[in-house]
Enzyme design. Structure first.
Site, short mmCIF file in Angstrom:
data_model
loop_
_atom_site.label_atom_id
_atom_site.label_comp_id
_atom_site.label_asym_id
_atom_site.label_seq_id
_atom_site.Cartn_x
_atom_site.Cartn_y
_atom_site.Cartn_z
N LYS A 1 1.04 -0.87 0.24
CA LYS A 1 -0.25 -0.13 0.05
C LYS A 1 0.76 1.08 0.04
O LYS A 1 1.51 1.47 0.81
CB LYS A 1 -1.20 0.15 0.61
CG LYS A 1 -2.07 1.28 1.26
CD LYS A 1 -2.39 1.89 2.43
CE LYS A 1 -2.05 3.11 2.70
NZ LYS A 1 -1.70 4.23 2.12
N GLU B 1 9.98 0.81 10.44
CA GLU B 1 11.00 2.40 10.50
C GLU B 1 10.06 3.11 10.32
O GLU B 1 9.39 4.11 9.58
CB GLU B 1 11.55 2.39 8.89
CG GLU B 1 12.50 1.51 8.16
CD GLU B 1 13.72 0.69 9.14
OE1 GLU B 1 14.14 1.85 9.44
OE2 GLU B 1 14.14 -0.12 9.25
N CYS C 1 13.70 11.02 6.95
CA CYS C 1 13.20 10.69 7.94
C CYS C 1 14.61 10.61 8.48
O CYS C 1 14.15 11.14 10.17
CB CYS C 1 13.03 8.86 7.98
SG CYS C 1 14.36 7.69 7.07
N GLU D 1 9.92 16.08 15.02
CA GLU D 1 9.76 15.55 13.86
C GLU D 1 9.15 16.83 13.42
O GLU D 1 8.03 16.53 12.95
CB GLU D 1 9.66 14.99 13.17
CG GLU D 1 10.41 14.66 12.37
CD GLU D 1 9.98 12.82 11.65
OE1 GLU D 1 8.63 12.04 11.64
OE2 GLU D 1 10.83 12.14 10.63
P1 NAP Z 1 1.96 8.69 7.53
O1 NAP Z 1 1.56 9.13 7.69
O2 NAP Z 1 3.08 7.88 8.84
O3 NAP Z 1 1.88 7.27 6.64
C1 NAP Z 1 2.15 5.82 5.90
C2 NAP Z 1 1.59 4.47 5.92
O4 NAP Z 1 0.42 4.40 6.57
C3 NAP Z 1 1.09 5.83 4.40
O5 NAP Z 1 0.98 5.02 3.59
C4 NAP Z 1 -0.67 5.60 4.89
O6 NAP Z 1 -1.16 6.71 3.96
C5 NAP Z 1 -0.21 4.85 6.52
N1 NAP Z 1 -1.32 5.14 7.54
C6 NAP Z 1 -1.45 6.54 8.30
N2 NAP Z 1 -2.35 6.62 8.55
C7 NAP Z 1 -2.60 5.31 8.38
C8 NAP Z 1 -2.98 4.12 9.64
N3 NAP Z 1 -4.31 4.56 10.61
N4 NAP Z 1 -3.61 3.43 9.44
C9 NAP Z 1 -3.32 2.51 8.99
N5 NAP Z 1 -2.23 2.84 8.16
C10 NAP Z 1 -2.15 4.49 8.00
O7 NAP Z 1 3.83 8.98 7.29
P2 NAP Z 1 3.84 10.10 5.98
O8 NAP Z 1 3.83 10.83 6.25
O9 NAP Z 1 3.72 9.17 4.92
O10 NAP Z 1 5.67 9.76 6.02
C11 NAP Z 1 6.45 10.67 6.61
C12 NAP Z 1 6.70 9.61 8.32
O11 NAP Z 1 7.74 8.57 7.49
C13 NAP Z 1 7.45 11.03 8.73
O12 NAP Z 1 7.71 10.43 10.18
C14 NAP Z 1 9.38 10.13 8.44
O13 NAP Z 1 9.62 10.23 9.54
C15 NAP Z 1 8.93 8.34 7.96
N6 NAP Z 1 10.10 7.76 7.69
C16 NAP Z 1 10.47 7.08 7.95
C17 NAP Z 1 11.59 6.47 7.19
C18 NAP Z 1 12.42 5.12 8.30
O14 NAP Z 1 12.97 4.16 7.16
N7 NAP Z 1 12.48 5.07 9.47
C19 NAP Z 1 12.00 6.73 5.75
C20 NAP Z 1 11.08 7.91 5.14
C21 NAP Z 1 10.01 8.32 6.42
P3 NAP Z 1 -1.49 7.40 4.37
O15 NAP Z 1 -0.67 8.27 3.34
O16 NAP Z 1 -2.90 6.44 2.42
O17 NAP Z 1 -2.99 7.97 4.48
#
Ligand code: NAP
Ligand code: MG
Length: 497
Positions: free
Chosen positions: A189, A265, A300, A399
């Site tokens: 997804k 992650e 991230c 963050e």
């Molecule tokens: P996010 O809001 O946590 O979303 C990540 C994924 O989870 C998306 O596919 C999102 O879908 C889904 N999601 C959101 N709410 C959910 C729920 N209640 N239940 C199940 N799935 C859900 O993160 P983002 O804004 O896309 O990305 C930014 C974050 O990613 C930052 O915190 C960054 O640090 C982190 N990140 C970490 C790494 C690492 O390797 N450690 C790498 C890259 C990014 P939708 O978008 O459709 O809501």
């Protein structure tokens, strides 16, 4: 060779994949639901994309299960699976412009970054795991002579991957390549902000010879498709990259359902330490700017906290300011732009709010701080630096996921390490020093999954990537990532004397 006009023309007739891909076929959501994929650089709707829910997730998981239990993929000789993954790597490179554009249009990153970094990076990951998978040997345990015990790695079955929008193609590749190499079936997804490259990648995988059902993609909203995967009783393993908050939800989903393995992650607030005996302060400043402004700060492992020894602090800030000016955002399709648009209006607003709050809490604005309008879209943020950031301020703790740097001065090595480790996160850290003993001491003391010494964001397919604390656990990349996608089987053969 590449110009703004070239990319604009290429974008105008670009094919935008908008259906889910389940069992090798394009699928609309049963209830006809869609969501809009918006280009943050124009605020135009690019396409209406199928919004998968429970029904599509059920279909995709059933297809993945069938492919795993009955299909050829898990049973294929490793040398054969390898050929397919190598073909996929080649196809990715053959579609380099197209994939780069899909990510750039979806989430605003400079198209040349996607072209030069993201697309070759994802091809390399598929090639690397393809090359690796027929060179892995299992183990024989040192039992007493009356027995033979083998320890073998087995695929898990159905892996679900939920990924973010900041590196859409690469985050998908980091999960898919080792999961597929190990023989699993996958349901992916992508984030709702960036579904295109994952959908196109799955089409290319079919073309490369990944059998139908082995790789399914279900675009949709997190609370629907993401949650349905997290709670699904027939998913064996859930790998996630995204925010710490959502990572916590996935652990709950697992506990509420079938105790599927969950590997997270999550976010970071990575420190970058510059000591006075660093010989090349100009390089340190250049990399400090890169570490927070690359990809609009939507990284991230972004080096979002900078700690500079007081004796060089003011000089360093001056150098840094000059470097920051090179990261002014521009049209993502313009090859001259080093930074592009923020992923969407919501995220741009959150970054603006974090900037306002830093000012209210008493941090000193050195440069930037404004939201910009470029070609009619206001989803842009200036490269922003605050100095005098105290460890209790939100800018030091939370963050931002945008181009906002928090700078603080330190007086001693001991204080620098203490400040750096004062975080709920533990993803990455950087150290700049030419004192051999100091870098060893500090690198050991830092609580981070990756410590970069005299560089930032050290990253390569050969080394594990991931963090500790609330940045998550488990590792992407390298052979270590197979730990996520396989389980050990002990087989004990009792022998007659
Ligand atoms: P996010 O809001 O946590 O979303 C990540 C994924 O989870 C998306 O596919 C999102 O879908 C889904 N999601 C959101 N709410 C959910 C729920 N209640 N239940 C199940 N799935 C859900 O993160 P983002 O804004 O896309 O990305 C930014 C974050 O990613 C930052 O915190 C960054 O640090 C982190 N990140 C970490 C790494 C690492 O390797 N450690 C790498 C890259 C990014 P939708 O978008 O459709 O809501
Ligand atoms: Mg999202």
């Amino acid at each position: 060779m590449y110009t703004l006009e070239f990319w604009q023309k290429r974008a105008s007739d670009l094919y935008l994949p908008a259906n889910a891909l389940i069992d090798g076929k394009p699928v609309n959501a049963q209830d006809g639901a869609t969501f809009a994929a918006i280009n943050p650089a124009t605020n135009n709707v690019l396409a209406q994309v199928s919004a998968c829910g429970q029904a599509e997730v059920d279909l995709a998981v059933a297809s993945a299960r069938r492919a795993f239990e009955q299909g050829p993929w898990a049973r294929m000789a490793p040398t054969e699976r390898k050929k397919v993954l190598l073909r996929l790597a080649e196809l990715i490179m053959a579609h380099r412009e197209e994939l780069a554009l899909l990510d750039s249009l979806n989430m605003g990153k400079p198209v040349m970054d996607a072209y030069n970094i993201d697309v070759p990076g994802s091809a390399q990951v598929f090639a690397w795991y393809g090359e690796a998978l027929d060179k892995l040997y299992d183990q024989v345990a040192p039992t007493a002579p009356h027995a033979l015990a083998t320890i073998t790695r087995e695929a898990l079955g159905v892996v679900a991957a939920v990924v973010p929008w900041n590196f859409p193609l690469d985050m998908a590749a980091w999960k898919l390549a080792p999961a597929l190499a190990a023989g699993n079936s996958v349901v992916l997804k992508p984030a709702e902000q960036s579904p295109f490259s994952a959908l196109r990648l799955a089409q290319l995988a079919l073309q490369a010879g990944v059998p139908e059902g082995v790789l399914n993609v279900v675009p949709g909203l997190g609370e629907q498709a993401g949650q349905a995967l997290g709670l699904h009783p027939d998913v064996d393993c859930l790998v996630f990259t995204g925010s710490t908050q959502v990572g916590k939800y996935f652990m709950q989903y697992s506990a509420q359902s079938n105790l599927k393995q969950v590997w997270l992650e999550c976010g970071g607030k990575s420190p970058n330490l510059v000591f006075e005996n660093c010989q090349d302060l100009d390089l340190a400043a250049e990399k400090a700017a890169f570490g927070i402004f690359f990809n609009q700060g939507e990284v991230c492992s972004a080096n979002s906290r900078l700690y500079v020894q007081r004796s060089i602090h003011d000089e360093f800030i001056e150098r840094l300011q000059a470097k920051a000016r090179q990261w002014l955002p521009g049209n993502p399709l313009d090859p001259a732009s080093r930074a592009g648009a923020i992923v969407d209006a919501g995220q741009t607003g959150r970054i603006e709010a974090a900037i306002a709050r830093a000012g209210q809490e008493g941090a000193r604005l050195i440069c930037g701080g404004r939201r910009l309008t470029i070609d009619g879209s206001d989803n842009y943020i200036e490269p922003t630096i605050f100095a005098g950031v105290d460890g209790r301020m939100s800018l030091a703790r939370e963050e931002v996921f945008g181009p906002v740097l928090a700078v603080s001065a330190f007086d001693s090595e001991e204080q620098a390490v203490r400040l750096a480790n004062d975080s709920i996160y533990g993803l990455a850290a950087s150290v700049w020093s030419d004192d051999f003993n100091q870098v060893h001491r500090v690198a050991r003391a830092l609580k981070a999954g990756t410590v970069s010494v005299n560089t930032v964001d050290a990253l390569d397919v050969t080394v594990p990537f991931g963090g500790g604390r609330q940045s998550g656990f488990g590792r992407d990349l390298s052979l270590h990532s197979f730990d996520k996608y396989s389980q050990l089987k002990t087989t004990w053969y009792q022998l007659r004397a």
